[in-house]
Design an enzyme around this catalytic site. Structure first.
Site: not given
Ligand code: NAD
Length: 340
Positions: A155, A59, A126, A151
């Protein structure tokens, strides 16, 4: 090979970035706690690359555990910080979980990086930081408005924290403001793997087409947009992943002088939800069962990127069309359905 620590590297975008980093000559090291992903993702990455990627089940908000990873993996050159909770609607219901996880993980990382002399950071920001913008498309200079969800607020706060820390001698940072990633790797070995009911449009569409969900209910049809449904900028996840390689290279090669740089990462085009539904029907040959429903809390009516700065400064341009992105998402869904 320079080592890049990838927090959240088992997640949707992170897993694709790990693949692109390795193929570009970097050695990714994954940290993930599987809070929103599954161990099977690591096998998918290994199948694509033909080699396992170092992985730590940690974590990121646990500073001591994170320190242990930096100590075990000597010589980390840079970090990409994906790890965060990401569901807009859920963050409205569970704000504390979002503030805790998204900010604590960042603060722990910023505490540990200097102890190991790591000076380069790419952060997953984001387009939600823009709130509800006055004009479209948004450029990096568009003023950020009040976030429409906890959320989005995490960010915005993270960007402020990173800017303050960088100004005080902290890591040089590139903030990548993603628009809406969709689709999957061409191999269909990795893709979006939502746990439970998907919050994002495209997995909901593909699960409905696969018969896992009965029907797609579109969240609002009375917005001031082309057809009343939300407008977003849908970027293929592999294109988005490649933006990280470009950003990492820029930091490690010390190109540019600013301590913090911000880039929109999108296609520069907006598509409505109904346009995506119809494009999916065409790309997949599937008829989709959908209906129009009420608005969802936290959703911004319309947003899409001005992608000029990333093109001019980073030389980054997206390569994949909406149709091809949706076809890749459908191929991935079929792989998942076949496994069951
Ligand atoms: P996701 O949930 O698939 O991936 C995030 C990963 O981080 C997951 O594998 C989760 O298990 C892990 N995680 C979360 N908290 C954790 C912690 N405290 N310690 C260790 N691991 C942890 O999400 P994603 O879509 O791949 O998004 C990745 C990043 O991009 C995030 O920061 C998200 O906010 C940002 N983002 C995503 C989108 C979208 O639409 N998918 C858009 C803009 C920004």
């Amino acid at each position: 090979m320079k080592k890049i620590l990838v927090t959240g590297g088992a997640g949707y975008i992170g897993s694709h970035a790990v693949v692109e980093l390795y193929q570009a000559g970097y050695q990714p090291v994954i940290v993930d706690d599987f809070s929103n992903s599954q161990e099977s993702v690591l096998a998918g990455i290994e199948a694509i690359l033909g080699t396992a990627v170092p992985f730590y089940r940690v974590d990121c908000a646990d500073e001591a555990a994170l320190r242990g990873v930096f100590a075990a993996e000597a010589g980390i050159a840079g970090v990409i910080h994906f790890a965060a909770f990401k569901a807009v609607g859920e963050s409205v219901l569970k704000p504390l979980a979002y503030y805790r996880n998204n900010l604590d993980s960042l603060l722990a990382l910023l505490a540990v990086m200097p102890e190991f002399g790591v000076k380069s950071l790419v952060f997953s920001s984001s387009c939600t930081v823009y709130g509800i913008p006055d004009a479209l498309p948004v450029t990096e200079a568009t003023p950020t408005k009040k976030a429409t969800s906890p959320y989005g607020a995490t960010k915005q706060m993270a960007e402020d924290i990173l800017t303050d820390v960088a100004a005080a001698g902290g890591p040089r940072t590139i903030l990548l403001r993603y628009f809406n990633p969709i689709g999957a790797h061409a191999s269909a070995r990795i893709g979006e793997l939502p746990l439970g009911v998907p919050n994002n449009l495209v997995p909901f569409i593909t699960q409905t087409a696969a018969g896992i969900r009965e029907k797609l209910t579109i969240n609002g049809s009375d917005y001031d947009t082309v057809d009343g449904t939300n407008v977003r900028d849908y970027i293929h996840v592999v294109d988005l992943a490649k933006a990280h390689v470009v950003a990492v290279r820029r930091l490690l090669d010390a190109v540019g002088a600013d301590q913090v740089e911000t880039f929109n990462v999108g296609t520069g085009h907006g598509n409505s939800v109904l346009e995506v539904v119809h494009a999916f029907e065409q790309a997949s040959g599937q008829k989709l069962n959908y209906s129009l429903g009420p608005r969802r809390a936290g959703d911004v009516p319309a947003i899409y990127a001005d992608a000029t700065k990333a093109a001019n400064v980073l030389g980054f341009k997206t390569e994949t069309s909406l149709a091809d992105s949706l076809a890749s998402a459908w191929k991935w869904q079929q792989t998942l359905t076949d496994k069951k």
